[in-house]
Scaffold this motif. Structure first.
Motif, PDB file in Angstrom:
ATOM      1  N   ARG A   1       0.807  -1.218   0.000  1.00 17.22           N
ATOM      2  CA  ARG A   1       0.000   0.000   0.000  1.00 17.22           C
ATOM      3  C   ARG A   1       0.839   1.266   0.000  1.00 17.22           C
ATOM      4  NH1 ARG A   1      -0.630  -1.677   5.562  1.00 17.22           N
ATOM      5  NH2 ARG A   1       0.255  -0.136   6.995  1.00 17.22           N
ATOM      6  N   LYS A   2       2.134   1.107   0.200  1.00 19.78           N
ATOM      7  CA  LYS A   2       3.006   2.271   0.282  1.00 19.78           C
ATOM      8  C   LYS A   2       3.221   2.883  -1.098  1.00 19.78           C
ATOM      9  CE  LYS A   2       5.581   5.137   2.403  1.00 19.78           C
ATOM     10  NZ  LYS A   2       4.938   6.085   3.296  1.00 19.78           N
ATOM     11  N   LYS A   3       3.085   4.173  -1.204  1.00 19.60           N
ATOM     12  CA  LYS A   3       3.354   4.873  -2.454  1.00 19.60           C
ATOM     13  C   LYS A   3       4.852   5.161  -2.558  1.00 19.60           C
ATOM     14  CE  LYS A   3      -1.187   7.046  -2.865  1.00 19.60           C
ATOM     15  NZ  LYS A   3      -1.933   8.328  -2.994  1.00 19.60           N
ATOM     16  N   ASN A   4       5.468   4.601  -3.557  1.00 19.24           N
ATOM     17  CA  ASN A   4       6.922   4.691  -3.693  1.00 19.24           C
ATOM     18  C   ASN A   4       7.346   5.544  -4.880  1.00 19.24           C
ATOM     19  OD1 ASN A   4       7.396   2.850  -1.507  1.00 19.24           O
ATOM     20  ND2 ASN A   4       6.807   1.172  -2.886  1.00 19.24           N
ATOM     21  N   TYR A   5       6.545   6.548  -5.185  1.00 17.24           N
ATOM     22  CA  TYR A   5       6.817   7.346  -6.373  1.00 17.24           C
ATOM     23  C   TYR A   5       8.163   8.066  -6.294  1.00 17.24           C
ATOM     24  CZ  TYR A   5       1.840   6.575  -7.160  1.00 17.24           C
ATOM     25  OH  TYR A   5       0.612   6.002  -7.327  1.00 17.24           O
ATOM     26  N   GLN A   6       8.663   8.321  -5.069  1.00 16.58           N
ATOM     27  CA  GLN A   6       9.920   9.049  -4.913  1.00 16.58           C
ATOM     28  C   GLN A   6      11.115   8.117  -4.716  1.00 16.58           C
ATOM     29  OE1 GLN A   6      10.086  12.421  -5.215  1.00 16.58           O
ATOM     30  NE2 GLN A   6       7.896  12.324  -5.704  1.00 16.58           N
ATOM     31  N   LEU A   7      10.916   6.813  -4.829  1.00 13.98           N
ATOM     32  CA  LEU A   7      11.990   5.853  -4.574  1.00 13.98           C
ATOM     33  C   LEU A   7      13.129   6.031  -5.584  1.00 13.98           C
ATOM     34  CD1 LEU A   7      12.621   3.499  -2.637  1.00 13.98           C
ATOM     35  CD2 LEU A   7      11.768   1.941  -4.393  1.00 13.98           C
TER      36      LEU A   7
ATOM     37  N   ASP B   1      17.310 -13.453   0.678  1.00 17.71           N
ATOM     38  CA  ASP B   1      16.035 -13.830   0.061  1.00 17.71           C
ATOM     39  C   ASP B   1      14.908 -13.101   0.773  1.00 17.71           C
ATOM     40  OD1 ASP B   1      14.000 -14.985  -1.266  1.00 17.71           O
ATOM     41  OD2 ASP B   1      14.401 -17.047  -0.639  1.00 17.71           O
ATOM     42  N   CYS B   2      14.518 -11.955   0.241  1.00 14.75           N
ATOM     43  CA  CYS B   2      13.514 -11.126   0.912  1.00 14.75           C
ATOM     44  C   CYS B   2      12.092 -11.609   0.654  1.00 14.75           C
ATOM     45  CB  CYS B   2      13.651  -9.663   0.495  1.00 14.75           C
ATOM     46  SG  CYS B   2      13.144  -9.358  -1.200  1.00 14.75           S
ATOM     47  N   LYS B   3      11.911 -12.527  -0.284  1.00 13.83           N
ATOM     48  CA  LYS B   3      10.618 -13.156  -0.590  1.00 13.83           C
ATOM     49  C   LYS B   3       9.631 -12.242  -1.299  1.00 13.83           C
ATOM     50  CE  LYS B   3      11.719 -17.031   1.521  1.00 13.83           C
ATOM     51  NZ  LYS B   3      12.022 -18.250   0.744  1.00 13.83           N
ATOM     52  N   ILE B   4       9.753 -10.953  -1.099  1.00 10.74           N
ATOM     53  CA  ILE B   4       8.771 -10.028  -1.671  1.00 10.74           C
ATOM     54  C   ILE B   4       9.462  -8.744  -2.098  1.00 10.74           C
ATOM     55  CG2 ILE B   4       8.189  -9.091   0.605  1.00 10.74           C
ATOM     56  CD1 ILE B   4       5.351  -8.635  -0.454  1.00 10.74           C
ATOM     57  N   LEU B   5       9.023  -8.187  -3.200  1.00 11.52           N
ATOM     58  CA  LEU B   5       9.544  -6.924  -3.700  1.00 11.52           C
ATOM     59  C   LEU B   5       8.395  -5.959  -3.900  1.00 11.52           C
ATOM     60  CD1 LEU B   5      12.002  -8.263  -6.452  1.00 11.52           C
ATOM     61  CD2 LEU B   5      12.647  -7.248  -4.262  1.00 11.52           C
ATOM     62  N   PRO B   6       8.649  -4.657  -3.750  1.00 10.25           N
ATOM     63  CA  PRO B   6       7.597  -3.691  -4.050  1.00 10.25           C
ATOM     64  C   PRO B   6       7.283  -3.702  -5.547  1.00 10.25           C
ATOM     65  CG  PRO B   6       9.678  -2.566  -3.694  1.00 10.25           C
ATOM     66  CD  PRO B   6       9.906  -4.000  -3.332  1.00 10.25           C
ATOM     67  N   LEU B   7       6.090  -3.307  -5.887  1.00  8.65           N
ATOM     68  CA  LEU B   7       5.722  -3.245  -7.296  1.00  8.65           C
ATOM     69  C   LEU B   7       6.573  -2.208  -8.014  1.00  8.65           C
ATOM     70  CD1 LEU B   7       1.834  -3.387  -6.955  1.00  8.65           C
ATOM     71  CD2 LEU B   7       3.382  -5.248  -7.594  1.00  8.65           C
ATOM     72  N   PHE B   8       7.124  -2.583  -9.165  1.00  9.44           N
ATOM     73  CA  PHE B   8       7.961  -1.661  -9.924  1.00  9.44           C
ATOM     74  C   PHE B   8       7.127  -0.629 -10.682  1.00  9.44           C
ATOM     75  CE2 PHE B   8      11.415  -5.130 -10.293  1.00  9.44           C
ATOM     76  CZ  PHE B   8      11.871  -4.797  -9.028  1.00  9.44           C
ATOM     77  N   ARG B   9       5.850  -0.894 -10.815  1.00  6.62           N
ATOM     78  CA  ARG B   9       4.982   0.026 -11.547  1.00  6.62           C
ATOM     79  C   ARG B   9       4.932   1.366 -10.828  1.00  6.62           C
ATOM     80  NH1 ARG B   9       0.958  -2.825 -11.195  1.00  6.62           N
ATOM     81  NH2 ARG B   9      -0.150  -1.771  -9.513  1.00  6.62           N
ATOM     82  N   GLY B  10       5.220   2.425 -11.538  1.00  2.00           N
ATOM     83  CA  GLY B  10       5.156   3.758 -10.954  1.00  2.00           C
ATOM     84  C   GLY B  10       6.462   4.254 -10.376  1.00  2.00           C
ATOM     85  N   LEU B  11       7.522   3.427 -10.395  1.00  2.00           N
ATOM     86  CA  LEU B  11       8.812   3.860  -9.839  1.00  2.00           C
ATOM     87  C   LEU B  11       9.578   4.641 -10.899  1.00  2.00           C
ATOM     88  CD1 LEU B  11       9.929   0.656  -7.880  1.00  2.00           C
ATOM     89  CD2 LEU B  11       8.504   2.558  -7.114  1.00  2.00           C
TER      90      LEU B  11
END
Length: 592
Positions: A188-194, A202-212
């Protein structure tokens, strides 16, 4: 090639005054840096404790950036500098490349004892570093509170209170270990400024790349991150601001990443690069596994300065010829995978030499050749005419081997580093190397020997700049004897590091004549030698080393110790001892 700095030496050399000052502030504020929610006055004291008043702003930013890395992580200098460049932290200076400026930043932090030297090369140049645990804790507290870096370490979230409350977007995200616990928060975190995303383990999960759309650094290098998520991989091809990319899968539309400077696929399982890669006109560094096939048109990579590893025989002759058009190329790592079955081998040799001739007239400074199969590479030097005027580093590794030291090597007058595998070494061969005026490191690896015991003498004159010398056997032969180096008075006057393989029956090799020697490593071939011969050689070497006042470290190891012969005297003494023990046992039994 590298010198490892022992951990106790690091601690001893670290600026104790600086560390004690930081610790005193750390204890005075009664803070533990695993609590990211520090009071304002605590943050101020932290800032003052970590950053001296005279530390320039650009160095503060570069130092703060190290909070991205986990505790005890060994940081490779070049990759750190490439990331600094990708983030925009390196300020250009007139007449200097960004990498050169970045290395000056790195060295300044080393000199100020803010980061610790772990490994350096033959010339004393820093290669790897790490961050003191206490300093890293403080950097993490500062960087997270200022929303410079956000860290997910398993179930633990280290971040600014404003980031947690979603008031601010994340700028740099460091994922460590299994982060599935934070799946909902990441989703749910908005990562537009990442700006950067780095994964350790092995972090198992990555944030969605869409919008980065602002992501500049993407580093997912862990082998456990190899997955078949095609959608995720292809999403990388839409991150148009990327400058630094290290991943285990490559998107088909990677050509969209027009600003990409560094592409590292060394840990990937990619077998063939997408055709669109030739559209990366700003790509400076490209690293791929040694078996990868390249598409036609690689000469369009007009900004490329470093390429490794290029499989010559795994690509077409035309693509090998295209190498010569990469006029900015400075570092080239070649895989010459000759298994003896290629019917066009001579054509490939001609194509490679043609390309090397073009590159030699341009900017090529480093050439490394590697082979998974035993093969002869004499043609590389014999046909490279005229000699390259800028080549500083030449290295033949693994099974790539010259029959003898090439006679033309003496014309490569700019060489500073030479690592060469040869079938045979004779006295005259060493004379070819003596007059390389700027040679600082020589690694000479011998494969075969025809003599039982042969002294190769190094006399005074020549090797005036040599700091490191390595003389080793590629394969220890199952026989006594073999060649050894004998140093006469005045030989190699600036030598500081010596790594040498010796037969067990070698005499005093003249270590006492190496006045500036600091580090000595000796490996003794024990095959077919008696135990007393090996011990005698070790005693001789230790006695000689004690006469060298500047020697700091001495390491003697044995190879093939299990193949030592048993002395007749030792057998007789053992038999006598066993007989006496049997008589004693018998007498004891009779008494009972």
């Amino acid at each position: 090639m590298f010198i490892l700095i022992r951990s106790n030496s690091i601690v001893k050399s670290f600026n104790e005054k600086y560390i004690n000052h930081v610790i005193s502030i750390y204890e005075h504020t009664d803070m533990k840096c695993n609590d990211p929610h520090l009071p304002t006055e605590g943050v101020s004291l932290l800032y003052l404790s970590v950053f001296p008043e005279d530390l320039p702003h650009h160095l503060k930013i570069c130092l703060l950036y190290l909070s991205v890395f986990p505790e005890d992580h060994i940081i490779y200098r070049d990759q750190l500098i490439w990331r600094w460049i990708a983030e925009g932290f390196i300020v250009g200076r007139s007449g200097k490349e960004l990498e050169e400026v970045g290395e000056s930043y790195f060295n300044e932090l080393i000199n100020r004892n803010m980061i610790q030297l772990v490994r350096m090369d033959y010339s004393g140049r820093a290669v790897h570093c790490c961050v003191h645990d206490i300093i890293l804790d403080l950097l993490v507290s500062l960087s997270t509170e200022e929303n410079f870096v956000t860290i997910l370490n398993g179930e633990k979230l280290i971040s600014s209170s404003n980031t947690i409350s979603r008031k601010y977007s994340i700028r740099r995200l460091s994922l460590r270990g299994n982060c599935e616990y934070h799946k909902n928060w990441l989703g749910r975190k908005k990562n537009y400024q990442l700006r950067s995303l780095t994964v350790f383990g092995d972090c198992k999960i990555l944030p969605l790349f869409r919008g980065l759309s602002l992501l500049r650094v993407l580093d997912i290098n862990d082998l456990s991150q190899k997955c078949d998520n095609v959608e995720l991989t292809e999403a990388i091809g839409r991150l148009r601001c990327l400058r630094f990319l290290r991943v285990t899968k490559v998107p088909r539309e990677i050509g969209n990443l027009k600003l990409l400077q560094t592409l590292d696929l060394n840990s990937s399982d990619v077998e063939e690069l997408p055709a669109t890669i030739v559209q990366l006109h700003q790509l400076v560094r490209l690293f791929v596994p040694h078996y990868v096939k390249f598409p036609n048109g690689i000469s369009n990579l007009t900004s490329l300065q470093e390429l490794g590893c290029f499989s010559c025989l795994g690509n077409s002759v035309g693509i090998v010829l295209e190498l010569g058009n990469l006029i900015k190329l400075e570092k080239l790592h070649i895989n010459w995978d000759d298994d003896g079955t290629n019917c066009r081998l001579e054509q490939y040799k001609e194509a490679l030499v043609s390309s090397l001739h073009k590159l030699g007239n341009q900017n090529i400074q480093t050439l490394e050749i590697w082979s998974p199969e035993a093969c002869n590479v004499d043609f590389l030097i014999d046909l490279w005419v005229p000699s390259p005027p800028h080549l500083q580093h030449f290295e033949s590794n693994c099974y790539s081997c010259f029959y003898k030291i090439p006679r033309r090597i003496s014309s490569f007058s700019t060489l500073m580093f030479l690592c060469i595998n040869v079938q045979h070494v004779e006295q005259d061969d060493l004379q070819l190397l003596k007059d390389l005026a700027v040679l600082e490191c020589l690694e000479l690896r011998r494969r075969k020997s025809n003599q039982e015991l042969e002294a190769l003498t190094i006399s005074c004159g020549g090797f005036q700049c040599l700091k490191k010398f390595c003389f080793s056997f590629l394969l220890f032969e199952k026989k006594r004897g073999g060649p050894f180096i004998l140093f006469e008075e005045g030989a190699m006057p600036k030598l500081q590091q010596l790594e040498i393989d010796l037969p067990a029956i070698a005499p005093d090799i003249g270590i006492k004549h190496l006045a500036f020697l600091k580090h000595l490593q000796i490996r003794i071939n024990c095959w077919a030698a008696s135990a007393w011969e090996v011990e005698a050689t070790e005693t001789t070497m230790r006695s000689a080393a004690r006469l060298n006042r500047k020697l700091r470290t001495l390491e003697i190891t044995r190879h093939g110790e299990a193949a030592m012969t048993v002395d007749a005297e030792q057998v007789e003494e053992t038999d006598v001892a066993e007989e006496e023990h049997a008589r004693d046992q018998q007498a004891s039994t009779s008494t009972r």
